[in-house]
Design an enzyme around this catalytic site. Structure first.
Site, PDB file in Angstrom:
ATOM      1  N   ASP A   9       8.752  21.927  41.134  1.00 48.71           N
ATOM      2  CA  ASP A   9       9.766  21.573  42.118  1.00 48.71           C
ATOM      3  C   ASP A   9      10.336  20.199  41.719  1.00 48.71           C
ATOM      4  OD1 ASP A   9      11.160  21.304  44.656  1.00 48.71           O
ATOM      5  OD2 ASP A   9       9.533  19.950  45.243  1.00 48.71           O
ATOM      6  N   ASP A  11      12.581  17.691  44.191  1.00 47.44           N
ATOM      7  CA  ASP A  11      12.583  16.668  45.246  1.00 47.44           C
ATOM      8  C   ASP A  11      11.193  16.498  45.846  1.00 47.44           C
ATOM      9  OD1 ASP A  11      15.394  15.911  45.324  1.00 47.44           O
ATOM     10  OD2 ASP A  11      15.735  17.975  45.952  1.00 47.44           O
ATOM     11  N   GLY A  52      21.066  20.891  51.098  1.00 51.22           N
ATOM     12  CA  GLY A  52      21.888  19.894  51.784  1.00 51.22           C
ATOM     13  C   GLY A  52      22.934  20.504  52.701  1.00 51.22           C
ATOM     14  N   GLU A  54      22.919  23.505  54.035  1.00 50.09           N
ATOM     15  CA  GLU A  54      22.190  24.183  55.106  1.00 50.09           C
ATOM     16  C   GLU A  54      21.668  23.165  56.122  1.00 50.09           C
ATOM     17  OE1 GLU A  54      21.907  24.613  51.881  1.00 50.09           O
ATOM     18  OE2 GLU A  54      22.109  26.752  51.456  1.00 50.09           O
ATOM     19  N   HIS A  79      29.126  17.752  51.144  1.00 48.82           N
ATOM     20  CA  HIS A  79      27.956  17.925  50.294  1.00 48.82           C
ATOM     21  C   HIS A  79      28.243  17.478  48.863  1.00 48.82           C
ATOM     22  CE1 HIS A  79      24.955  20.476  48.028  1.00 48.82           C
ATOM     23  NE2 HIS A  79      24.205  19.714  48.795  1.00 48.82           N
ATOM     24  N   ASN A 125      22.170  17.287  40.514  1.00 40.55           N
ATOM     25  CA  ASN A 125      21.152  16.337  40.994  1.00 40.55           C
ATOM     26  C   ASN A 125      19.924  16.351  40.091  1.00 40.55           C
ATOM     27  OD1 ASN A 125      22.841  15.999  43.174  1.00 40.55           O
ATOM     28  ND2 ASN A 125      21.558  17.135  44.610  1.00 40.55           N
TER      29      ASN A 125
HETATM   30  C1  XBP Z   1      14.665  19.797  48.502  1.00 34.84           C
HETATM   31  C2  XBP Z   1      15.844  19.939  49.340  1.00 34.84           C
HETATM   32  C3  XBP Z   1      17.154  19.499  48.891  1.00 34.84           C
HETATM   33  C4  XBP Z   1      17.520  18.050  48.872  1.00 34.84           C
HETATM   34  C5  XBP Z   1      18.997  17.911  48.702  1.00 34.84           C
HETATM   35  O1  XBP Z   1      13.744  20.863  48.746  1.00 34.84           O
HETATM   36  O2  XBP Z   1      15.772  20.503  50.397  1.00 34.84           O
HETATM   37  O3  XBP Z   1      18.046  20.060  49.793  1.00 34.84           O
HETATM   38  O4  XBP Z   1      17.125  17.461  50.101  1.00 34.84           O
HETATM   39  O5  XBP Z   1      19.555  18.699  47.730  1.00 34.84           O
HETATM   40  P1  XBP Z   1      12.732  21.308  47.602  1.00 34.84           P
HETATM   41  P2  XBP Z   1      21.036  19.299  47.877  1.00 34.84           P
HETATM   42  O6  XBP Z   1      12.092  20.076  47.055  1.00 34.84           O
HETATM   43  O7  XBP Z   1      11.730  22.166  48.319  1.00 34.84           O
HETATM   44  O8  XBP Z   1      13.496  22.092  46.561  1.00 34.84           O
HETATM   45  O9  XBP Z   1      21.784  18.408  48.794  1.00 34.84           O
HETATM   46  O10 XBP Z   1      21.608  19.322  46.482  1.00 34.84           O
HETATM   47  O11 XBP Z   1      20.933  20.700  48.447  1.00 34.84           O
HETATM   48 MG    MG Z   2      10.139  19.382  47.206  1.00 38.33          MG
END
Ligand code: XBP
Ligand code: MG
Length: 238
Positions: A9, A11, A52, A54, A79, A125
């Site tokens: 993963d 983030d 993001g 969502e 976004h 990202n």
């Molecule tokens: C991470 C997320 C992402 C980031 C933002 O979840 O939920 O939405 O917060 O990214 P995970 P975007 O680590 O479980 O994948 O704004 O590009 O969607």
């Molecule tokens: Mg994560």
């Protein structure tokens, strides 16, 4: 048995990025004239929704903030602007890799273990983070990057993990997932993957039933291919 593939993963797992996302969201809301500020307490709750776009939609639906309808009309634009700002912040050094990530990636690479990414976050990202934290073009270290809207249903749905496994052309039993959140764990497990969890700033309060192991980070203790193999064979679920 040694894992032949490791699926990370992004983030919260590769790096503590959510504070950077939060800052980018808030700066973007201000730029677009929305009087919104997502503080840490609110953001912790909002993170239950992955993605993001969502997350913005869920905030409007659940919290009924001022200018909600206007925001929904321009959610794609909001976004995209958030992600542009996020990439700038990351390029400026706002997020470093978590302990042990670079070491495990290096060990996997030198041992012929394949690397992949399964994330809810958008591809630019991911590339911004890898470039800044591992060096320009570091996305090449990963055989498959499954990111963002490549599948319609985001975590905790297993779709992104299934997509990555298909692209890798590897059986589930040959791989392990590394995650930081309950949503991520549920997604990986539903795809059939043994999953190591390293909780992050925003997920430390969560529980992780069914995880292969839960450790504070990949240096506590140092997690190597041998450690992963030991946990896999002790994991009663597999
Ligand atoms: C991470 C997320 C992402 C980031 C933002 O979840 O939920 O939405 O917060 O990214 P995970 P975007 O680590 O479980 O994948 O704004 O590009 O969607
Ligand atoms: Mg994560």
């Amino acid at each position: 048995m040694r894992a032949e593939g490791i699926i990370f993963d992004v983030d919260g797992t590769l790096a503590e990025t959510e504070e950077v996302h939060r800052q980018a969201f808030n700066e973007t809301f201000a730029r677009f004239g929305l009087g919104w500020n997502w503080d840490r307490t609110l953001y912790r709750r909002l993170l239950d929704v992955t993605g993001g776009k969502e997350r913005i939609r869920a905030f409007v639906a659940g919290d009924d903030p001022p200018d909600g309808d206007r925001a929904l009309d321009m959610v794609a634009e909001l976004h995209a602007a958030k992600n542009t700002r996020y990439a700038e912040l990351v390029a400026g050094g706002a997020a470093r890799l978590r302990p042990g990530i670079a070491r495990l990636i290096e060990e996997a690479r030198s041992s012929g273990v394949r690397l992949a990414i399964a994330t809810t976050t958008s591809l630019p990202n991911v590339e911004a983070l890898l470039d800044a934290a591992l060096g320009p073009g570091a996305a090449r270290l990963f055989d498959v990057i499954g990111a963002g809207d490549v599948v319609p249903a985001k975590k905790p749905a297993p779709d992104i993990y299934r997509y990555v496994l298909d692209e890798l052309r590897m059986p589930t039993f040959a791989c392990v997932a590394v995650e930081d959140s309950r949503n991520g764990l549920d997604a990986a497990r539903a795809a059939g993957l043994p999953t190591l969890v390293t909780p992050s700033l925003y997920t430390r309060h969560q529980t992780f039933p069914g995880a292969m192991a839960v450790v504070p980070d990949l240096e506590t203790p140092p997690v190597s291919l041998a450690t992963l193999a030991k946990w896999r064979s002790a994991d009663s679920g597999w």
